[in-house]
Design a protein around this motif. Sequence first.
Motif, PDB file in Angstrom:
ATOM      1  N   HIS A  21       0.854  -1.206   0.000  1.00 36.56           N
ATOM      2  CA  HIS A  21       0.000   0.000   0.000  1.00 36.56           C
ATOM      3  C   HIS A  21       0.886   1.251   0.000  1.00 36.56           C
ATOM      4  O   HIS A  21       0.638   2.208  -0.733  1.00 36.56           O
ATOM      5  N   ARG A  59      -2.164  15.508   0.844  1.00 37.11           N
ATOM      6  CA  ARG A  59      -2.162  14.185   1.451  1.00 37.11           C
ATOM      7  C   ARG A  59      -0.930  13.959   2.339  1.00 37.11           C
ATOM      8  O   ARG A  59      -0.648  12.830   2.718  1.00 37.11           O
ATOM      9  N   HIS A  89      -6.221   8.616   9.907  1.00 34.95           N
ATOM     10  CA  HIS A  89      -5.799   8.321   8.520  1.00 34.95           C
ATOM     11  C   HIS A  89      -7.017   8.400   7.583  1.00 34.95           C
ATOM     12  O   HIS A  89      -6.970   9.054   6.550  1.00 34.95           O
TER      13      HIS A  89
HETATM   14  C1  HEM Z   1      -2.535  -0.226   9.031  1.00 32.61           C
HETATM   15  C2  HEM Z   1      -2.070   0.410   8.017  1.00 32.61           C
HETATM   16  C3  HEM Z   1      -2.879   1.217   7.012  1.00 32.61           C
HETATM   17  C4  HEM Z   1      -4.223   1.215   6.756  1.00 32.61           C
HETATM   18  C5  HEM Z   1      -5.296   0.371   7.422  1.00 32.61           C
HETATM   19  C6  HEM Z   1      -4.459   2.167   5.691  1.00 32.61           C
HETATM   20  C7  HEM Z   1      -5.691   2.412   5.103  1.00 32.61           C
HETATM   21  C8  HEM Z   1      -5.881   3.219   3.990  1.00 32.61           C
HETATM   22  C9  HEM Z   1      -7.073   3.267   3.156  1.00 32.61           C
HETATM   23  C10 HEM Z   1      -8.326   2.417   3.378  1.00 32.61           C
HETATM   24  C11 HEM Z   1      -6.864   4.182   2.175  1.00 32.61           C
HETATM   25  C12 HEM Z   1      -7.812   4.540   1.003  1.00 32.61           C
HETATM   26  C13 HEM Z   1      -7.836   3.432  -0.048  1.00 32.61           C
HETATM   27  C14 HEM Z   1      -6.508   3.019  -0.636  1.00 32.61           C
HETATM   28  O1  HEM Z   1      -5.679   3.878  -0.934  1.00 32.61           O
HETATM   29  O2  HEM Z   1      -6.284   1.800  -0.797  1.00 32.61           O
HETATM   30  C15 HEM Z   1      -5.554   4.761   2.403  1.00 32.61           C
HETATM   31  C16 HEM Z   1      -5.020   5.795   1.680  1.00 32.61           C
HETATM   32  C17 HEM Z   1      -3.778   6.345   1.942  1.00 32.61           C
HETATM   33  N1  HEM Z   1      -2.800   5.818   2.753  1.00 32.61           N
HETATM   34 FE1  HEM Z   1      -3.038   4.300   4.029  1.00 32.61          FE
HETATM   35  N2  HEM Z   1      -3.262   2.760   5.355  1.00 32.61           N
HETATM   36  C18 HEM Z   1      -2.273   2.192   6.121  1.00 32.61           C
HETATM   37  C19 HEM Z   1      -0.919   2.456   6.048  1.00 32.61           C
HETATM   38  C20 HEM Z   1      -0.369   3.444   5.264  1.00 32.61           C
HETATM   39  C21 HEM Z   1       1.034   3.674   5.068  1.00 32.61           C
HETATM   40  C22 HEM Z   1       2.147   2.800   5.651  1.00 32.61           C
HETATM   41  C23 HEM Z   1       1.151   4.785   4.281  1.00 32.61           C
HETATM   42  C24 HEM Z   1       2.396   5.473   3.776  1.00 32.61           C
HETATM   43  C25 HEM Z   1       3.408   5.742   4.451  1.00 32.61           C
HETATM   44  C26 HEM Z   1      -0.176   5.254   3.967  1.00 32.61           C
HETATM   45  C27 HEM Z   1      -0.476   6.385   3.256  1.00 32.61           C
HETATM   46  C28 HEM Z   1      -1.698   6.632   2.671  1.00 32.61           C
HETATM   47  C29 HEM Z   1      -1.979   7.769   1.804  1.00 32.61           C
HETATM   48  C30 HEM Z   1      -1.037   8.921   1.463  1.00 32.61           C
HETATM   49  C31 HEM Z   1      -3.289   7.590   1.354  1.00 32.61           C
HETATM   50  C32 HEM Z   1      -4.056   8.510   0.412  1.00 32.61           C
HETATM   51  C33 HEM Z   1      -3.935   7.922  -0.960  1.00 32.61           C
HETATM   52  C34 HEM Z   1      -4.683   8.625  -2.014  1.00 32.61           C
HETATM   53  O3  HEM Z   1      -5.245   9.681  -1.766  1.00 32.61           O
HETATM   54  O4  HEM Z   1      -4.686   8.103  -3.158  1.00 32.61           O
HETATM   55  N3  HEM Z   1      -1.086   4.394   4.554  1.00 32.61           N
HETATM   56  N4  HEM Z   1      -4.973   4.148   3.499  1.00 32.61           N
END
Ligand code: HEM
Length: 433
Positions: free
Chosen positions: A103, A117, A205
């Motif tokens: 991810h 973001r 998040h």
């Molecule tokens: C337990 C860990 C995590 C969960 C449950 C989680 C969950 C999510 C979900 C459901 C989304 C929206 C759908 C998708 O992009 O697939 C998302 C978007 C995002 N996540 Fe995570 N995430 C996690 C870890 C991380 C990590 C490790 C990063 C980066 C360092 C991150 C950065 C982002 C960013 C920047 C978005 C926005 C993406 C966009 O607007 O296209 N996330 N996250």
Amino acid sequence: MTGNSSNIKQSSPWYNLILHLHPGKVRISTLDFKLTFGLGGMAALLVVIQVFTGLLLKFHYIPSPEGAYNSVLNINDGLLFGKLAHNIHHWSAILLLWITFLHLLRVFFTGAYRKPRHATWIFGMLLLVLVILSNFTGYLLPWDQLSYWAVTICTSLLQYIPLIGSPIKEALLGGNEIGSVTLSNFFNLHTGIIPLLMIVMMGYHFWRIRKAGGVIVSDKNAESALVDTQPNLVEREFVVALVLLAFLLVLSVLFDAPLRERANPSFSPNPAKAPWYFLGLQELLIHFHPFFAVVVFPLTLLIGSFWLPYIKLSDNNHGIWFLSDRGKNAGKFAAASGFIFTIFFIAVSELLPDPETVMKVVPSIITTGLVPFIIIIGTIFLYMKFLKKKFSLNRSESIQSIMIIMVMSYTVLSLTGIFFRGEGMKLIWPWMI
Ligand code: HEM
Ligand code: HEM
């Protein structure tokens, strides 16, 4: 399709729950599976599975050196579906680490770390740290030889962090060695503090994702049509969740979580290896001064990741995988060079005489720390200049190539640690281990 054609009525409590997580309408372009691969949703589902199976295990697990191992044996052999719950918890933890990392890569390669973001990215990084910590604290709980010695190795690395390392190690272990206080500390962190922090941060998040107007799309798709979230997005998420659950179930039925003999503090297995996700770090320790392997390299990486959203980028290529064909070709080139360079480095470091013995008068922090660090950073810098010129890369594409080199390099280091290190951590062929 409209909300009325779906099987969840807009007046139902389920629909209300969905509206807490999603807006009522989403852009049709965000439904493209290849944009996110559903990875964030999968990570969220795996955390829920971990909490659920973890709570079930907690009913029977005894967090003391005398009781832990037997309680896990009892969970496996004495309880109806106990082994299944244990196996699901084990495989889901590993999947969570992989999915969270993938991810991160998808967010990175679609440029979704930039403003607005940036906070989602930074809290994502903190979530990744928490995922690693929950895996690590859980690792000790079965209290077998594998877990006891892996955690011994990892916690011993803490002493290389100046000033704070030794006090943290002592507080965590409750003394100098792993014992009953350590197990109780790990248990409380694992089943209380870390999951709590994780749930709070996940909430933030998700809120930031909505605040930024949903997941990122390219400028071309920014004004695509709005469609009802239910069923268009919700049904897609449901399919991804079912496939993930089916995969996890098959994995857990076919393969048992490893459990060696009970932990024996007076007998260290040879080789004693860290958990697989830290093996790249343990491999670095073989080649570099501990201060550089444990502090300088990881800290450089961490600072770089937090700084990333603030790098000025004039190109507007967000929401597009790998940007241009030039970017893709440079990516392949970077992957190949990261692979070859790391193998070459391991071989040279193995074959050349140890700098500490050749230059006895020079402190080892310089010969095996500072000098190789400067050489590596300098080589990457010059190599990036070369790549940029060869492929006429823009800044985003150059940053992507650096990431690819680093990921490839850590992969090779980890694979070497897992498959090519035998007794005394000497290099051997995998079939000789
Ligand atoms: C337990 C860990 C995590 C969960 C449950 C989680 C969950 C999510 C979900 C459901 C989304 C929206 C759908 C998708 O992009 O697939 C998302 C978007 C995002 N996540 Fe995570 N995430 C996690 C870890 C991380 C990590 C490790 C990063 C980066 C360092 C991150 C950065 C982002 C960013 C920047 C978005 C926005 C993406 C966009 O607007 O296209 N996330 N996250
Ligand atoms: C993201 C969240 C979590 C992760 C990544 C995780 C990971 C792990 C891992 C890797 C193990 C060792 C299992 C093995 O390989 O045999 C473990 C054990 C355990 N976990 Fe978790 N866990 C999480 C959340 C929880 C929660 C929320 C609870 C309870 C409230 C919990 C309770 C336990 C218990 C009781 C054990 C020891 C029993 C056993 O080994 O099966 N875990 N966990």
